[in-house]
Design a protein around this motif. Structure first.
Motif, PDB file in Angstrom:
ATOM      1  N   CYS A 268      27.930   1.766  -3.614  1.00 40.90           N
ATOM      2  CA  CYS A 268      28.257   0.345  -3.670  1.00 40.90           C
ATOM      3  C   CYS A 268      28.899  -0.078  -2.350  1.00 40.90           C
ATOM      4  CB  CYS A 268      29.233   0.066  -4.806  1.00 40.90           C
ATOM      5  SG  CYS A 268      28.608   0.412  -6.458  1.00 40.90           S
TER       6      CYS A 268
ATOM      7  N   ALA B 164      24.622  -0.941  -7.620  1.00 37.49           N
ATOM      8  CA  ALA B 164      24.800   0.473  -7.260  1.00 37.49           C
ATOM      9  C   ALA B 164      24.330   0.758  -5.833  1.00 37.49           C
ATOM     10  CB  ALA B 164      24.065   1.368  -8.252  1.00 37.49           C
TER      11      ALA B 164
ATOM     12  N   ILE C  96      26.319   2.841 -11.377  1.00 36.24           N
ATOM     13  CA  ILE C  96      27.352   2.102 -10.646  1.00 36.24           C
ATOM     14  C   ILE C  96      28.616   2.937 -10.492  1.00 36.24           C
ATOM     15  CG2 ILE C  96      28.920   0.113 -10.774  1.00 36.24           C
ATOM     16  CD1 ILE C  96      26.569  -1.439 -12.025  1.00 36.24           C
TER      17      ILE C  96
END
Length: 281
Positions: free
Chosen positions: A158, A213, A237
């Motif tokens: 991320c 993600a 994620i």
């Protein structure tokens, strides 16, 4: 490695399930690609609850293929899946596969390439494995608890973004079509789009969450969901360094899957605050 939750033998089984599921989902992708190449007349499209909620023969074929293969290999495992009501049950500590055969069915019908197969494996209520595959664009996401998130074999992360005004956010504006959800979603869309640098809607929860993600989106919010919409992507994620919670900031509940996610804890907290303000909570 998350060895504290599971024994060595259990971790070995999870690894075996991961290898098996990755190959199986790629095989299932061939069914989805076959359906995507068809005209609408040959997809077997059926309206479920309303015009905005459709299913095709390929949703059903793909789910039956996945459940059949997993059941043959692991006959004691449970299932929570979108198109097979007989398999749906409350989540327990038992090994459970959570499956969405085609997330983004309306995109699939319209030949918009944001569609995905989503498969998660949950054991002791912990999401152990997550796979999201877009066979149209050949994007294969995978995560094993404690080992990172990957896109086509390359580790993804991320964004390290904390400020809301710098973020590009996602939401599903199509829920404005549904009267019972319209007012709340309108307030959320206005608040999120006004506060962020950018705002996008892709018509697929799984795709949008994978974009968080991989760093394409920085945050995402949606409430009208089921476990199969989020289970695999939530693990992606988390393993990519991001954060997921319910809109009130409490921990994710797969059986009540309202979600806010952010690339960082700071951004996730800001989104929770913004959502509460938008809804007057």
């Amino acid at each position: 490695m998350p060895t504290e939750i599971f024994s060595d033998a259990e971790n070995q089984l999870i690894d075996e399930c991961f290898a098996f599921a990755k190959a199986l989902v790629k095989d299932a992708g061939e069914l989805v690609k076959e359906g995507y190449s068809k005209s609408n007349d040959d997809m077997g499209i059926v309206e479920k609850e309303a015009k905005w909620d459709m299913v095709t023969d390929y949703d059903k074929k793909t789910e039956a293929f996945l459940i059949g293969a997993i059941s043959a290999r692991y006959p004691d495992h449970k299932f929570i899946a979108e198109e097979s009501e007989a398999t749906n049950s409350a989540l327990t500590d038992n090994p459970t596969w959570i499956i969405d055969p085609i997330d983004g069915t309306n995109n699939f019908i319209r030949h918009i390439p944001f569609v995905a197969i989503s498969v998660a494996f949950v054991w002791k209520r912990e999401i152990c494995l997550g796979i999201v595959y877009n066979p149209i664009l050949n994007d294969f996401y995978s995560a094993r608890l404690g080992t990172g998130a990957y896109l086509n074999g390359k580790q993804i992360h991320c964004n390290k973004l904390e400020k809301l005004e710098d973020a590009t956010l996602g939401h599903e504006v199509s829920f404005l079509r549904v009267q019972k959800h319209r007012e709340r979603n309108a307030k959320q869309v206005l608040a999120f789009a006004s506060a962020a640098q950018g705002f996008r809607s892709f018509g697929s929860c799984c795709i949008s969450l994978t974009f968080v993600a991989r760093g394409t989106l920085d945050g995402y919010q949606i409430s009208e969901l089921y476990a199969w919409d989020i289970a695999a992507a939530v693990l992606l994620i988390r393993e990519a360094g991001g954060y997921c919670c319910k809109p009130d900031g409490s921990p994710i509940d797969l059986m009540d899957p309202k979600i806010i996610c952010g690339a960082t804890k700071e951004l996730c907290d800001a989104l929770v605050k913004l959502n509460k303000e938008a809804l007057g909570l």
